[in-house]
Design a protein around this motif. Structure first.
Motif, PDB file in Angstrom:
ATOM      1  N   GLU A 163     -10.571   8.362  -2.195  1.00 47.41           N
ATOM      2  CA  GLU A 163     -10.637   9.722  -1.660  1.00 47.41           C
ATOM      3  C   GLU A 163     -11.226   9.703  -0.258  1.00 47.41           C
ATOM      4  N   ALA A 164     -12.354   8.985  -0.112  1.00 44.06           N
ATOM      5  CA  ALA A 164     -13.032   8.939   1.182  1.00 44.06           C
ATOM      6  C   ALA A 164     -12.211   8.129   2.186  1.00 44.06           C
ATOM      7  N   ALA A 165     -11.744   6.985   1.751  1.00 47.54           N
ATOM      8  CA  ALA A 165     -11.021   6.107   2.672  1.00 47.54           C
ATOM      9  C   ALA A 165      -9.790   6.810   3.236  1.00 47.54           C
ATOM     10  N   LEU A 166      -9.067   7.519   2.386  1.00 47.76           N
ATOM     11  CA  LEU A 166      -7.838   8.164   2.849  1.00 47.76           C
ATOM     12  C   LEU A 166      -8.140   9.320   3.791  1.00 47.76           C
ATOM     13  N   LEU A 167      -9.234  10.029   3.529  1.00 47.37           N
ATOM     14  CA  LEU A 167      -9.625  11.119   4.426  1.00 47.37           C
ATOM     15  C   LEU A 167     -10.007  10.571   5.805  1.00 47.37           C
TER      16      LEU A 167
ATOM     17  N   PRO B 223       0.830  -1.201   0.000  1.00 45.53           N
ATOM     18  CA  PRO B 223       0.000   0.000   0.000  1.00 45.53           C
ATOM     19  C   PRO B 223       0.870   1.259   0.000  1.00 45.53           C
ATOM     20  N   PRO B 224       0.408   2.348  -0.537  1.00 47.75           N
ATOM     21  CA  PRO B 224      -0.842   2.444  -1.289  1.00 47.75           C
ATOM     22  C   PRO B 224      -0.650   1.996  -2.729  1.00 47.75           C
ATOM     23  N   ALA B 225      -1.473   1.088  -3.175  1.00 43.25           N
ATOM     24  CA  ALA B 225      -1.399   0.589  -4.544  1.00 43.25           C
ATOM     25  C   ALA B 225      -2.575   1.171  -5.330  1.00 43.25           C
ATOM     26  N   ALA B 226      -2.275   1.803  -6.438  1.00 45.86           N
ATOM     27  CA  ALA B 226      -3.331   2.451  -7.215  1.00 45.86           C
ATOM     28  C   ALA B 226      -4.277   1.396  -7.793  1.00 45.86           C
ATOM     29  N   MET B 227      -5.568   1.683  -7.669  1.00 46.34           N
ATOM     30  CA  MET B 227      -6.567   0.734  -8.165  1.00 46.34           C
ATOM     31  C   MET B 227      -7.204   1.275  -9.439  1.00 46.34           C
ATOM     32  N   LEU B 228      -7.319   0.399 -10.430  1.00 48.71           N
ATOM     33  CA  LEU B 228      -7.872   0.825 -11.712  1.00 48.71           C
ATOM     34  C   LEU B 228      -9.352   0.480 -11.828  1.00 48.71           C
ATOM     35  N   GLY B 229      -9.810  -0.400 -10.970  1.00 51.41           N
ATOM     36  CA  GLY B 229     -11.207  -0.817 -11.070  1.00 51.41           C
ATOM     37  C   GLY B 229     -11.390  -2.081 -10.266  1.00 51.41           C
ATOM     38  N   HIS B 230     -12.456  -2.797 -10.534  1.00 51.69           N
ATOM     39  CA  HIS B 230     -12.678  -4.007  -9.758  1.00 51.69           C
ATOM     40  C   HIS B 230     -13.480  -5.025 -10.562  1.00 51.69           C
ATOM     41  N   VAL B 231     -13.388  -6.267 -10.125  1.00 47.98           N
ATOM     42  CA  VAL B 231     -14.116  -7.365 -10.763  1.00 47.98           C
ATOM     43  C   VAL B 231     -15.559  -7.320 -10.268  1.00 47.98           C
ATOM     44  N   THR B 232     -16.510  -7.242 -11.182  1.00 44.52           N
ATOM     45  CA  THR B 232     -17.911  -7.125 -10.792  1.00 44.52           C
ATOM     46  C   THR B 232     -18.621  -8.471 -10.838  1.00 44.52           C
ATOM     47  N   SER B 233     -18.247  -9.306 -11.787  1.00 53.62           N
ATOM     48  CA  SER B 233     -18.901 -10.607 -11.944  1.00 53.62           C
ATOM     49  C   SER B 233     -17.821 -11.604 -12.342  1.00 53.62           C
ATOM     50  N   SER B 234     -17.904 -12.791 -11.798  1.00 56.79           N
ATOM     51  CA  SER B 234     -16.865 -13.768 -12.127  1.00 56.79           C
ATOM     52  C   SER B 234     -17.436 -15.175 -11.993  1.00 56.79           C
ATOM     53  N   TYR B 235     -17.248 -15.979 -13.024  1.00 60.74           N
ATOM     54  CA  TYR B 235     -17.844 -17.314 -13.044  1.00 60.74           C
ATOM     55  C   TYR B 235     -16.938 -18.279 -13.790  1.00 60.74           C
ATOM     56  N   TYR B 236     -17.240 -19.524 -13.612  1.00 58.28           N
ATOM     57  CA  TYR B 236     -16.664 -20.534 -14.486  1.00 58.28           C
ATOM     58  C   TYR B 236     -17.682 -20.760 -15.590  1.00 58.28           C
ATOM     59  N   SER B 237     -17.256 -20.629 -16.844  1.00 59.19           N
ATOM     60  CA  SER B 237     -18.179 -20.788 -17.956  1.00 59.19           C
ATOM     61  C   SER B 237     -18.122 -22.217 -18.478  1.00 59.19           C
ATOM     62  N   PRO B 238     -19.197 -22.987 -18.290  1.00 58.14           N
ATOM     63  CA  PRO B 238     -19.200 -24.370 -18.797  1.00 58.14           C
ATOM     64  C   PRO B 238     -19.135 -24.379 -20.322  1.00 58.14           C
ATOM     65  N   GLU B 239     -19.736 -23.383 -20.933  1.00 56.80           N
ATOM     66  CA  GLU B 239     -19.754 -23.319 -22.394  1.00 56.80           C
ATOM     67  C   GLU B 239     -18.325 -23.198 -22.943  1.00 56.80           C
TER      68      GLU B 239
ATOM     69  N   GLY C 194      -3.887   0.473   2.495  1.00 55.79           N
ATOM     70  CA  GLY C 194      -3.185   0.389   3.770  1.00 55.79           C
ATOM     71  C   GLY C 194      -4.087   0.517   4.981  1.00 55.79           C
ATOM     72  N   ILE C 195      -5.388   0.255   4.799  1.00 58.14           N
ATOM     73  CA  ILE C 195      -6.344   0.345   5.906  1.00 58.14           C
ATOM     74  C   ILE C 195      -6.668  -1.059   6.395  1.00 58.14           C
ATOM     75  N   ASP C 196      -6.698  -1.209   7.708  1.00 57.30           N
ATOM     76  CA  ASP C 196      -6.970  -2.543   8.254  1.00 57.30           C
ATOM     77  C   ASP C 196      -8.417  -2.926   7.974  1.00 57.30           C
ATOM     78  N   ALA C 197      -8.608  -4.064   7.360  1.00 63.16           N
ATOM     79  CA  ALA C 197      -9.965  -4.538   7.069  1.00 63.16           C
ATOM     80  C   ALA C 197      -9.860  -5.996   6.697  1.00 63.16           C
ATOM     81  N   MET C 198     -10.893  -6.735   6.999  1.00 63.24           N
ATOM     82  CA  MET C 198     -10.884  -8.141   6.626  1.00 63.24           C
ATOM     83  C   MET C 198     -12.303  -8.620   6.355  1.00 63.24           C
ATOM     84  N   VAL C 199     -12.367  -9.688   5.555  1.00 58.76           N
ATOM     85  CA  VAL C 199     -13.663 -10.307   5.290  1.00 58.76           C
ATOM     86  C   VAL C 199     -13.797 -11.500   6.227  1.00 58.76           C
TER      87      VAL C 199
END
Lengths: 1015, 417
Positions: free
Chosen positions: B89-93, A942-958, B143-148
């Motif tokens: 932005e929010a998390a860091l603030l 950290p801090p690692a820049a994030m570009l986005g996130h995975v919204t849906s994820s599956y195993y595709s049988p097809e 770098g924020i403490d959090a867990m699932v």
């Protein structure tokens, strides 16, 4: 009978009905009509609690909701209730009570050791110490262990609760003399009246003074006839054991009725709720809430056996308990005199020390005749005794100023009652914004006599400062007549003779803290708030430290914060603060009175909305079919939808694989009934749709459907669905399952507030239709088996068409739409036929091995096609362009649409937005976590820049591999069209401490040209 | 700064009947002019004054308060502190604030009772769990403490929570932030007031701002119920009435003000030693050191400036708490109250310069301002002192409502298909 019992004529206990109960494991006797408090006092129990902070011995002080000390744990196991005030617990046979304070024992409380160092623990001491953040948890643990009264139950509640709505012309709060008279007058005038009283019977103070006289008869007789008449009036409802705990805007009174707590557990009716919350909306509210006696503040005023003077009177006259043999009364006013006479006549030795030098001659004559020893001009410097009061040291007070001018006698006693005046129960009046007025003559915050008549709120009797019975009754009659005329009624007859035998009142002395001749903080502790151990010295300290606003004083010292909500303490606190601040009491003002007047059970607030009925579980009309086929269910909003249909030995993955392949290669069937459906009619529906959807609806012909994206004002996707044109002025909209109510509200809001000129009528028809989606290459053959009046041929019934016809003998609307990318038909029928049609489709599909599937397979199928799910692939920050769905936006529509203007905002229109893409892992067997963050490098420090996130994820049988949808900054430009896996298309997906290498691709994994749904 | 609150001072002053304590803060009469005036003596406003004095060397500061200090939302919230927000932005603030919380008691020489008993955000649906996973991963990368945690682990840590599969909305898991917790809300205001006062900040209560003197696009002073006060820098931190103040400067704030309610139970023996929040059933609860369950309700949908709300909100919240903790059914509500929250379109605050030179706003914290108190004051002080936002509040500019660069913490999400 114990020696404390007195057979008082007029007492409300039934000496012929003895009861047994236990306190702290010891058995005691009492009588029907007792409260737990009166029964304990009759048994000689004085100390039954330890104080919050200093562990000081404490006993019963009051008789009702004002009680600060006697907090009890009632019953055990699942029936246990914490913190009930012994003064409010009606005794029943077998009742089990325990103390809530005193550890390890009531006799020896560990906190009392700390109490020895109380001078080092003044108000707010904890703000000044324990400042090491690392050690604080340890200190705090000790503080927490020492705090708290009763214990929460550890088992689910075996009893139930419900809510009732009432509408009344007049609701009267308080069934004392004034409330009863108001109810009689309003009832006789024919108004719909509800009278509420928190006790087990009406009467209020009359129950404590049954021998006073009203109109020539004894109060007890007057009371009996008044209650009898009210019960005979069909338009009057009297609710006892019903505590009005809140007054909300627009005359909404909330009240809790106790239905079962006064009965032995075995006698409680199973069908009867324990408590009922009444929501009463009234044209007029009459507050006849009376007043609560305020004790005087003096040294050691918390020793068990010291009470309010009125409590001594009530225990004697109402419950037949003489709390002491030798009683010392301390007063500043006339209110205690009747009680003094009663106690003396009942055989007690009574000394009455009045702080005044000039007292009421008529009262003096009466009490002396009864044998009371009256001493004038004396105050109590401090009480003696530790676990029970043994006496008090009096001091001579100056006639005017509250200072000590000489010594006084030391008086022995085994019970002590004090009165500093009455504090009207103004709480409800203040809940919805009313402010009480300080009445300097009566030394009380009162509800102004006029109340707030404009809003329909009136006060009568002691709550307005009319403390004398006759004055109160005469005022009640006058005010009630005004109320009646405001409703166009008049009281038909005179209320009769309201004359009483009270002498005229003599002015009370303005005294709150009885001086002891020493500076505050130097003498014995003098408590203002018993429950929170707030002493007069604490208030001085608060002011010294500049906590000068009464709210600061309250918050710094905890004055009035207890479960008694300061009913005994607040006015004393305000007055002492005023003295220290050199201000008048109205300048200091009051803290805010907030609901609840007395505590309300959580279960009562929730009513029936608990357990299985917390919120309704909604099922589709085909639920029975799904249960029969062994479906597992997923909660979606309030709905439970089939998640997957496991066959023997299958887990989620195996079932989904089988279901997916059936839909792709043969035929599957899914219950889509839960999708929101809104029927829109009116000549302007097209225009309305143009405005609420991003795309255009002007050209859509009857028999056609269209997919639409609904945006919020920011231009972000908030819902989606297919809308069909039924007729030129009639459309059927579908929404997401979870979004149905929100969309309906949204549409109504825009229609009603912004475009009321549009002719549009909306009806939610979600529950009216059942929908079965028949999906897969063989779906046409299945449908053809049970539908003969629709031409299903590809040329006659095209993709995005809908047709009306008959399916399985039932009128149906069939939509040729697809959320899987396969040839599909969605069959909509009247919900009542849903199960029938489902089974007919299953029968018709048997030869094609039709396979029911649930939401999980639906998700996989749509993800393979890159179809979004709003709320999963979008989060309120995605525009249609971000989703690469520009085709669903009609920028050329003549009138704007919701969200359009926001597209012009620089950030919304700018580069570097997150966009929907597909992701493929290097290892095709790795299924990414939904919610994994997309990062540029494998380094996750950290801090690692994030570009986005995975919204849906599956195993595709097809495809025989994993697939994922994601939103990624600048994602569309990153898509690898030829799988070159280098440069910008190569990223990492991070979840749970691991980063997996992924390639950014198109979100459409299967049938990119969309041929399959068009066959 | 001299540390005059200590066990030793309690001992020595206790020997002398506690008569030697000094005012915790000085109540000041308004002077004709100040270098900086802060409008609103809540936690945020007092923190702003404190950090202006401490970190930026500004000494001639007034904090104006129309009522009593700490009497607005500082006194009315449910005291939860956490930083596990979704967007950077929010998390860091909030994380900046959390770090300040961790040293606040010692910094202020006033025990604000910051108690890191952890915060659970429960998940009840598959989508809840996706959102939790996403947020926790984002927190970890920030770098924020959090867990699932899965349902079994949640049950292990909160034994009294109903994790039955037959619950109406079964608990599937939770996110957990161990460093989150609660603090004593009043103490935060008092502690900052005392510390600011020691730096010479004038705290002026019962002083309501009635107008703004603006000339040539610059703020020149304020009209108040206690006279005109000149100042070329004014920071407004008046939660609940921010848009009213902004209107005085001709600024239309993108804010709606709604009642937000809360309630406490009677005091009971310790039974819940952490903070539990659930968006899906819509309730959250902790237990105070005094033993009361402190329970937050949702906002009333209508707008209002009365500090009270509708009873059905309280009823629904009680039902939600019983869904999570059925055993509290027989516990009792002691007291309910309301405050007014200023909500923005994206549920994130505005900490910003304005079109009026020298006029700054810190507002729009919605339902979650308390947790940010020290951080909010810290970055707002920076913004005022430098006439330029701190890097952590640059994104919380008013301009985002024009550019569309929203930080959408609530989103339009919710449950779909």
């Amino acid at each position: 009978m114990s020696s404390y019992r007195v057979r008082r004529p007029g007492a409300r206990v039934d000496f012929d009905k003895p009861l047994t109960f236990s306190f702290d494991g010891q058995a005691y006797d009492g009588f029907a009509g007792d409260t737990l408090a009166s029964a304990l006092l009759a048994n000689g129990t004085r100390m039954l609690a330890r104080s919050f902070k200093y562990g000081r011995p404490r006993g019963i002080i009051g008789t009702g909701p004002e009680e600060p000390n006697a907090l009890m744990q009632i019953e055990t196991g699942a029936h246990t209730i914490p913190n009930l005030k012994a003064t409010q617990v009606e005794l029943y046979d077998g009742l089990v009570a325990r103390r809530t304070t005193g550890w390890p024992t009531l006799e020896f409380d560990l906190k009392s050791l700390g109490g020895l160092f109380s001078r080092f623990m003044p108000a707010g001491f904890y703000y000044k110490t324990f400042q090491n953040q690392k050690l604080w948890p340890k200190f705090e643990h000790i503080i927490r262990q020492a705090a708290g009264y009763g214990s929460a139950p550890s088992e689910p509640d075996p009893e139930t609760y419900d809510h009732s709505h009432r509408h009344a012309q007049v609701v009267i709060v308080g069934g004392g003399a004034s409330g009863l008279l108001a109810a009689l007058l309003a009832g006789r005038a024919g108004l719909k009246v509800v009278l509420l009283d928190e006790q087990n019977e009406c009467g209020g103070w009359l129950l404590s003074s049954p021998h006073s006289v009203i109109g020539g008869e004894q109060a007890s007789a007057w009371l009996k006839s008044a209650v009898g008449e009210l019960q005979s009036l069909p338009n009057v409802q009297v609710l006892t054991r019903t505590s009005a705990f809140a007054l909300h805007d627009m005359n909404l009174v909330l009240a809790v009725e106790q239905l079962q707590d006064h009965l032995p557990i075995a006698d409680r009716a199973a069908h009867q709720p324990r408590q009922r919350l009444h929501r009463i909306r009234a044209e007029r509210v009459v507050l006849a809430t009376g007043a609560i006696e305020r004790p005087l503040v003096f040294g050691n005023n918390d020793v068990p056996g010291i009470m309010t003077a009125s409590a001594l009177t009530t225990y004697l006259n109402r419950y037949g308990v003489a709390v002491g043999k030798r009683i010392l009364l301390q007063t500043s006013n006339d209110h205690v005199y009747q009680g003094a006479a009663d106690l003396a006549r009942a055989g007690c030795e009574v000394v009455l020390a009045d702080t005044r030098t000039r007292i009421n001659p008529a009262w003096e004559k009466r009490v002396r005749a009864a044998g009371v020893d009256v001493r004038t001009g004396f105050g109590i410097a401090y009480a003696r005794g530790r676990r029970a009061v043994t006496g008090a040291q009096l001091v001579k007070l100056d006639a005017q100023r509250n200072v000590v001018v000489g010594s006084g006698p030391s008086i022995d006693c085994d019970a002590l009652g004090s009165s500093g005046g009455l504090s009207p129960t103004v709480h409800l009046y203040c809940h919805d914004g009313g402010r009480p007025h300080w009445d300097e003559e009566r030394l009380a915050f009162v509800v102004p006599e006029a109340g707030r008549a404009k809003s329909g709120i009136y006060g009568v009797g002691a709550v307005t400062g009319e403390f004398g019975l006759q004055n109160a009754l005469e005022q009640t009659e006058r005010i009630t007549r005004e109320l009646l005329s405001s409703l166009g009624k008049s009281a038909p007859t005179s209320s009769g003779n309201l004359k009483t035998d009270e002498p005229d009142a003599t002015p009370a002395r303005r005294i709150f803290r009885v001086p002891d001749g020493r500076a505050e903080g130097h003498g014995k502790k003098a408590f203002v708030d018993f429950q929170n151990d707030v002493s007069a010295a604490d208030i001085h300290l608060a002011v010294r430290e500049n906590y000068r606003s009464i709210e600061h004083i309250k918050r710094y010292t905890a004055l009035g914060f207890g479960t008694d909500q300061g009913k005994l303490s607040n006015v004393n606190g305000f007055a002492i603060a005023a003295d220290v601040l050199g201000k008048s009491i109205p300048e200091v003002g009051t803290t805010t009175y907030r609901p609840a007047y007395s505590p309300v059970t959580f279960g009562t607030l929730a009513g029936a909305h608990a357990g299985d009925t917390f919120e309704p579980r909604r099922y589709s009309p085909m639920q029975a079919a799904h249960v029969a086929r062994g479906a597992e269910f997923e909660p979606v909003g309030q709905w439970l939808r089939p998640w997957y249909f496991p066959q023997t030995g299958e887990d989620l993955h195996a079932a989904v694989r089988r279901e997916c392949l059936a839909a792709r290669r043969g035929v599957g069937i899914m219950d889509a009934s839960t999708l929101g459906k809104i029927d829109l009619r009116g000549k302007d529906v097209r225009e309305f749709l143009n405005r609420v959807y991003a795309n255009a609806w002007t050209q859509l012909a009857p028999g056609k459907c269209r997919y639409g994206l609904m945006l919020d004002e920011n231009g972000m996707v908030m819902d989606d669905g297919v809308t069909a044109c039924v007729a030129d002025n009639h459309f059927l909209m579908t929404t997401t399952t979870g979004g149905a109510a929100r969309v309906m509200t949204w549409l109504e809001k825009w229609h009603q507030t912004e475009w009321p000129d549009l002719d549009v009528y909306m009806t939610s028809v979600t529950d009216h239709w059942a929908t079965a989606a028949v999906v897969g290459p063989k779906s046409r053959q299945v449908l053809a088996k049970i539908c003969s009046d629709i031409d299903l041929s590809p040329s006659a019934f095209k993709f995005m068409d809908w047709r009306e016809g008959t399916v399985a003998g039932v009128p149906a609307r069939v939509f040729r739409i697809s959320f899987s990318g396969e040839l599909a038909f969605e069959v909509n029928v009247d919900a009542n036929y849903g199960h029938h049609v489902w089974e007919a489709l299953m029968d018709g599909g048997r030869e094609f091995d039709i396979t029911p599937y649930g939401t999980e397979t639906m998700h996989v199928l749509r993800a393979e096609k890159g179809f979004i799910i709003v709320g999963q692939d979008t989060d309120g920050s995605m525009t249609p362009l971000d989703l690469d769905m520009a085709w669903a936006v009609g920028m050329k529509k003549p009138f704007s649409f919701i969200g359009k203007r926001s597209f012009a905002r620089s950030d919304t229109a700018g580069p570097n937005r997150k966009q929907l893409v597909g992701l493929l892992t290097d290892d095709p067997q790795i299924v990414l976590a939904e919610g994994a963050q997309v990062i540029e490098r494998a380094d996750v420090t950290p801090p690692a820049a994030m570009l986005g996130h995975v919204t849906s994820s599956y195993y595709s049988p097809e495809l025989g591999r994993s697939i994922a949808l994601a939103v990624v900054r600048d994602g569309i430009a990153r898509r690898s069209e030829d799988g070159h896996k280098s440069g910008r298309d190569l990223l990492y997906a991070y979840a749970g401490g691991k980063a997996h290498k992924v390639t950014v691709v198109s979100p459409v994994f299967v049938d990119p040209k969309g041929d399959r749904q068009n066959v | 700064m001299r540390k005059d609150y200590s066990s030793w001072s309690l001992f020595t002053k206790g020997l002398r009947h506690n008569e030697g304590w000094n005012p915790a803060w000085r109540s000041a009469e308004p002077k004709p002019s100040y270098d900086v005036v802060i409008v609103g003596a809540g936690g945020h406003g007092l923190a702003t004054a404190y950090y202006l004095a401490k970190d930026h060397g500004v000494r001639n500061i007034a904090v104006l308060e129309k009522g009593y200090l700490g009497g607005g939302n500082t006194a009315r919230n449910t005291t939860i502190v956490r930083s596990n927000y979704l967007w950077d932005e929010a998390a860091l603030l909030y994380e900046h604030a959390l770090k300040l919380w961790e040293g606040l008691t010692e910094d202020l020489n006033f025990n604000v009772m910051f108690s890191q008993r952890g915060v659970f955000n429960l998940g009840h649906t598959l989508q809840d769990m996706r959102d939790i996973e996403r947020r926790v991963n984002a927190n970890n990368l920030d770098g924020i403490d959090a867990m699932v945690l899965d349902a079994a682990e949640v049950k292990r840590r909160i034994p009294i929570l109903n994790t039955s599969k037959s619950a109406r909305y079964p608990v599937l898991g939770a996110s957990f932030q161990p460093r989150g917790g609660v603090a004593r809300h009043d103490a935060v205001a008092w502690g900052f007031a005392r510390a600011a006062s020691k730096y010479g900040v004038d705290i002026i209560e019962n002083c309501e701002v009635t107008g703004m003197d603006i000339a040539n696009g610059r703020i020149a002073g304020l009209e108040t119920t206690r006279g005109t006060i000149r100042s070329e820098r004014v920071g407004c931190v008046a939660s609940g009435h921010s848009s009213v103040l902004a209107k005085m400067a001709g600024i239309r704030m993108p804010i709606e003000s709604h009642p937000l309610q809360a309630f406490v139970s009677e005091s009971m023996k310790p039974v819940l030693d952490t903070v539990v929040m659930s968006n899906a059933v819509h309730g959250y609860a902790s237990q105070s050191d005094k033993g009361e369950l402190v329970i937050g309700a949702g906002i009333d949908h209508y707008t209002s400036y009365t500090q009270r709300g509708s009873p059905h909100i309280i009823e629904h919240t009680a039902a939600a708490i019983l869904e999570l903790f059925p055993m509290f059914s027989r516990a009792r509500m002691n007291r309910q109250w309301g405050g007014i929250v200023d909500t923005t379109p994206d549920a994130c605050p505005i900490i910003s310069k304005t079109k009026v030179k020298g006029l700054y706003f810190n507002c729009g914290w919605g339902t979650g301002g308390f947790k940010a108190t020290p951080g909010s004051g810290n970055v707002f002080a920076h913004t005022i002192a430098r006439d330029d936002p701190h890097p952590l509040n640059r994104a919380f500019d008013l301009a985002r409502f024009s550019t569309g660069h929203l930080i959408d913490e609530h989103g339009a999400a919710g449950v779909a298909h």
